[in-house]
Write a protein that holds these residues in place. Structure first.
Motif, PDB file in Angstrom:
ATOM      1  N   GLN A 199      14.319 -22.767 -93.654  1.00  0.00           N
ATOM      2  CA  GLN A 199      14.894 -23.964 -94.266  1.00  0.00           C
ATOM      3  C   GLN A 199      15.001 -24.988 -93.221  1.00  0.00           C
ATOM      4  O   GLN A 199      14.473 -26.162 -93.195  1.00  0.00           O
ATOM      5  N   GLN A 200      15.783 -24.696 -91.998  1.00  0.00           N
ATOM      6  CA  GLN A 200      15.821 -25.501 -90.973  1.00  0.00           C
ATOM      7  C   GLN A 200      14.742 -25.908 -90.398  1.00  0.00           C
ATOM      8  O   GLN A 200      14.324 -27.310 -90.209  1.00  0.00           O
ATOM      9  N   MET A 201      13.592 -25.157 -90.239  1.00  0.00           N
ATOM     10  CA  MET A 201      12.222 -25.507 -89.616  1.00  0.00           C
ATOM     11  C   MET A 201      11.693 -26.643 -90.561  1.00  0.00           C
ATOM     12  O   MET A 201      11.172 -27.591 -90.178  1.00  0.00           O
ATOM     13  N   LEU A 202      11.811 -26.024 -91.972  1.00  0.00           N
ATOM     14  CA  LEU A 202      11.070 -27.021 -92.877  1.00  0.00           C
ATOM     15  C   LEU A 202      11.549 -28.360 -93.023  1.00  0.00           C
ATOM     16  O   LEU A 202      10.910 -29.502 -92.990  1.00  0.00           O
ATOM     17  N   ASP A 203      12.976 -28.498 -92.743  1.00  0.00           N
ATOM     18  CA  ASP A 203      13.643 -29.924 -92.761  1.00  0.00           C
ATOM     19  C   ASP A 203      13.324 -30.570 -91.594  1.00  0.00           C
ATOM     20  O   ASP A 203      12.921 -31.894 -91.596  1.00  0.00           O
ATOM     21  N   GLN A 204      13.171 -29.974 -90.399  1.00  0.00           N
ATOM     22  CA  GLN A 204      12.759 -30.761 -89.213  1.00  0.00           C
ATOM     23  C   GLN A 204      11.350 -31.275 -89.184  1.00  0.00           C
ATOM     24  O   GLN A 204      10.889 -32.299 -88.927  1.00  0.00           O
ATOM     25  N   LEU A 205      10.389 -30.568 -90.108  1.00  0.00           N
ATOM     26  CA  LEU A 205       9.167 -30.957 -90.248  1.00  0.00           C
ATOM     27  C   LEU A 205       8.885 -32.102 -91.346  1.00  0.00           C
ATOM     28  O   LEU A 205       8.208 -33.165 -90.926  1.00  0.00           O
ATOM     29  N   LYS A 206       9.786 -31.965 -92.109  1.00  0.00           N
ATOM     30  CA  LYS A 206      10.176 -33.039 -93.313  1.00  0.00           C
ATOM     31  C   LYS A 206      10.581 -34.381 -92.755  1.00  0.00           C
ATOM     32  O   LYS A 206       9.919 -35.529 -92.847  1.00  0.00           O
ATOM     33  N   VAL A 213      16.761 -20.776 -82.221  1.00  0.00           N
ATOM     34  CA  VAL A 213      16.869 -20.955 -80.852  1.00  0.00           C
ATOM     35  C   VAL A 213      15.842 -21.421 -80.200  1.00  0.00           C
ATOM     36  O   VAL A 213      15.878 -22.357 -79.396  1.00  0.00           O
ATOM     37  N   ALA A 214      14.481 -20.977 -80.412  1.00  0.00           N
ATOM     38  CA  ALA A 214      13.471 -21.395 -79.857  1.00  0.00           C
ATOM     39  C   ALA A 214      13.101 -22.876 -79.988  1.00  0.00           C
ATOM     40  O   ALA A 214      12.547 -23.803 -79.367  1.00  0.00           O
ATOM     41  N   LEU A 215      13.284 -23.128 -81.310  1.00  0.00           N
ATOM     42  CA  LEU A 215      13.077 -24.548 -81.727  1.00  0.00           C
ATOM     43  C   LEU A 215      13.961 -25.534 -81.413  1.00  0.00           C
ATOM     44  O   LEU A 215      13.644 -26.659 -81.171  1.00  0.00           O
ATOM     45  N   ALA A 216      15.455 -24.964 -81.200  1.00  0.00           N
ATOM     46  CA  ALA A 216      16.379 -25.984 -80.531  1.00  0.00           C
ATOM     47  C   ALA A 216      15.848 -26.158 -79.162  1.00  0.00           C
ATOM     48  O   ALA A 216      16.468 -27.472 -78.761  1.00  0.00           O
ATOM     49  N   GLN A 217      15.379 -25.622 -78.416  1.00  0.00           N
ATOM     50  CA  GLN A 217      14.861 -25.820 -77.141  1.00  0.00           C
ATOM     51  C   GLN A 217      13.553 -26.281 -76.979  1.00  0.00           C
ATOM     52  O   GLN A 217      12.831 -25.778 -76.146  1.00  0.00           O
ATOM     53  N   THR A 218      13.344 -27.612 -77.483  1.00  0.00           N
ATOM     54  CA  THR A 218      12.059 -28.224 -77.349  1.00  0.00           C
ATOM     55  C   THR A 218      12.126 -29.195 -76.521  1.00  0.00           C
ATOM     56  O   THR A 218      11.651 -30.240 -76.660  1.00  0.00           O
ATOM     57  N   ASN A 219      12.747 -29.115 -75.262  1.00  0.00           N
ATOM     58  CA  ASN A 219      12.563 -29.818 -74.196  1.00  0.00           C
ATOM     59  C   ASN A 219      11.516 -29.956 -73.126  1.00  0.00           C
ATOM     60  O   ASN A 219      11.726 -30.244 -72.066  1.00  0.00           O
ATOM     61  N   GLY A 220      10.514 -29.459 -73.837  1.00  0.00           N
ATOM     62  CA  GLY A 220       9.146 -29.120 -72.803  1.00  0.00           C
ATOM     63  C   GLY A 220       8.993 -28.047 -72.083  1.00  0.00           C
ATOM     64  O   GLY A 220       8.018 -27.532 -71.492  1.00  0.00           O
ATOM     65  N   THR A 221       9.971 -27.309 -72.450  1.00  0.00           N
ATOM     66  CA  THR A 221      10.173 -25.762 -71.666  1.00  0.00           C
ATOM     67  C   THR A 221       9.219 -24.967 -72.650  1.00  0.00           C
ATOM     68  O   THR A 221       8.919 -25.129 -73.917  1.00  0.00           O
ATOM     69  N   ASN A 222       8.999 -23.874 -72.111  1.00  0.00           N
ATOM     70  CA  ASN A 222       7.733 -22.995 -72.939  1.00  0.00           C
ATOM     71  C   ASN A 222       8.725 -22.158 -73.901  1.00  0.00           C
ATOM     72  O   ASN A 222       9.659 -21.412 -73.467  1.00  0.00           O
ATOM     73  N   SER A 223       8.172 -22.195 -75.249  1.00  0.00           N
ATOM     74  CA  SER A 223       9.137 -21.554 -76.072  1.00  0.00           C
ATOM     75  C   SER A 223       8.798 -20.217 -76.234  1.00  0.00           C
ATOM     76  O   SER A 223       9.091 -19.560 -77.348  1.00  0.00           O
ATOM     77  N   ASN A 224       7.921 -19.752 -75.422  1.00  0.00           N
ATOM     78  CA  ASN A 224       7.496 -18.285 -75.807  1.00  0.00           C
ATOM     79  C   ASN A 224       8.578 -17.454 -75.294  1.00  0.00           C
ATOM     80  O   ASN A 224       8.081 -16.029 -74.767  1.00  0.00           O
ATOM     81  N   ALA A 225       9.605 -17.680 -75.140  1.00  0.00           N
ATOM     82  CA  ALA A 225      10.687 -16.691 -74.618  1.00  0.00           C
ATOM     83  C   ALA A 225      11.315 -15.677 -75.849  1.00  0.00           C
ATOM     84  O   ALA A 225      12.231 -15.094 -75.409  1.00  0.00           O
ATOM     85  N   ALA A 226      10.807 -15.688 -76.752  1.00  0.00           N
ATOM     86  CA  ALA A 226      11.040 -14.777 -77.871  1.00  0.00           C
ATOM     87  C   ALA A 226      11.138 -13.451 -77.502  1.00  0.00           C
ATOM     88  O   ALA A 226       9.932 -13.192 -76.767  1.00  0.00           O
TER      89      ALA A 226
END
Length: 185
Positions: free
Chosen positions: A115-122, A18-31
């Protein structure tokens, strides 16, 4: 109490995508932070640690290859070294564990969120890669510190509890260093 365990487990496994999907410049420290009185059961700890640790190693290997920044590459090298050792320490603690006879850790495969995060990095390169890597490392270390802190206080397996206590300072140091990287980039 069972509800708290469920909430903690869901928070740990659901926050990153959820945090990674919201990378539109907002603060992702909402965990959601772990509650001080929450508890992580041994099954959750044992199933989460191997995948998270493997993500750290694989994503950092990518960073060593793809990053153009010397400081990011140096951080990645430290992640590989420290998380390789943590993986070995985890296996040793698991073999000495008193409550883990019926609990099997996940194999080398990554959990879907990892795996989803790793795929984004790849798929990323250049400056975008560095930004995603730093952002992901920030999130996963925040979650790891919460998981290890909670288990170190409330875990029910003495060997794994000791592993969590012993590993926690390294994770906190990683969390501090990645925040410094984020400020530099």
């Amino acid at each position: 109490m069972k509800m708290l365990l469920t909430v903690a487990a869901v928070a740990l496994t659901a926050v990153a995508p959820v945090a990674l999907a919201q990378t539109n410049g907002t603060n992702s420290n909402a965990a959601a932070p772990m509650l001080p009185d929450s508890k992580v059961d041994t099954a959750t700890f044992v199933s989460t640690v191997p995948s998270a640790n493997e993500f750290e190693i694989q994503s950092s290997r990518l960073a060593e290859q793809k990053s153009a920044s010397a400081d990011v590459k140096a951080f990645a090298g430290q992640m590989i070294k420290d998380h390789t050792k943590a993986g070995e320490d985890f296996k040793q603690a698991l073999s000495q564990g008193q409550t883990t006879a019926s609990i099997k850790p996940a194999g080398p495969a990554l959990q879907p969120k990892d795996q989803q995060m790793l795929d984004q990095l790849k798929a990323a390169s250049g400056k975008e890669f560095d930004q995603k890597y730093i952002m992901m490392q920030t999130e996963v270390h925040k979650q790891a510190v919460a998981l290890f802190s909670t288990y170190a206080k409330s875990g029910d397996d003495p060997a794994l509890k000791e592993f969590a206590k012993k590993t926690l300072p390294t994770l906190k140091m990683h969390e501090k260093r990645v925040k410094e990287l984020g400020a530099a980039h």
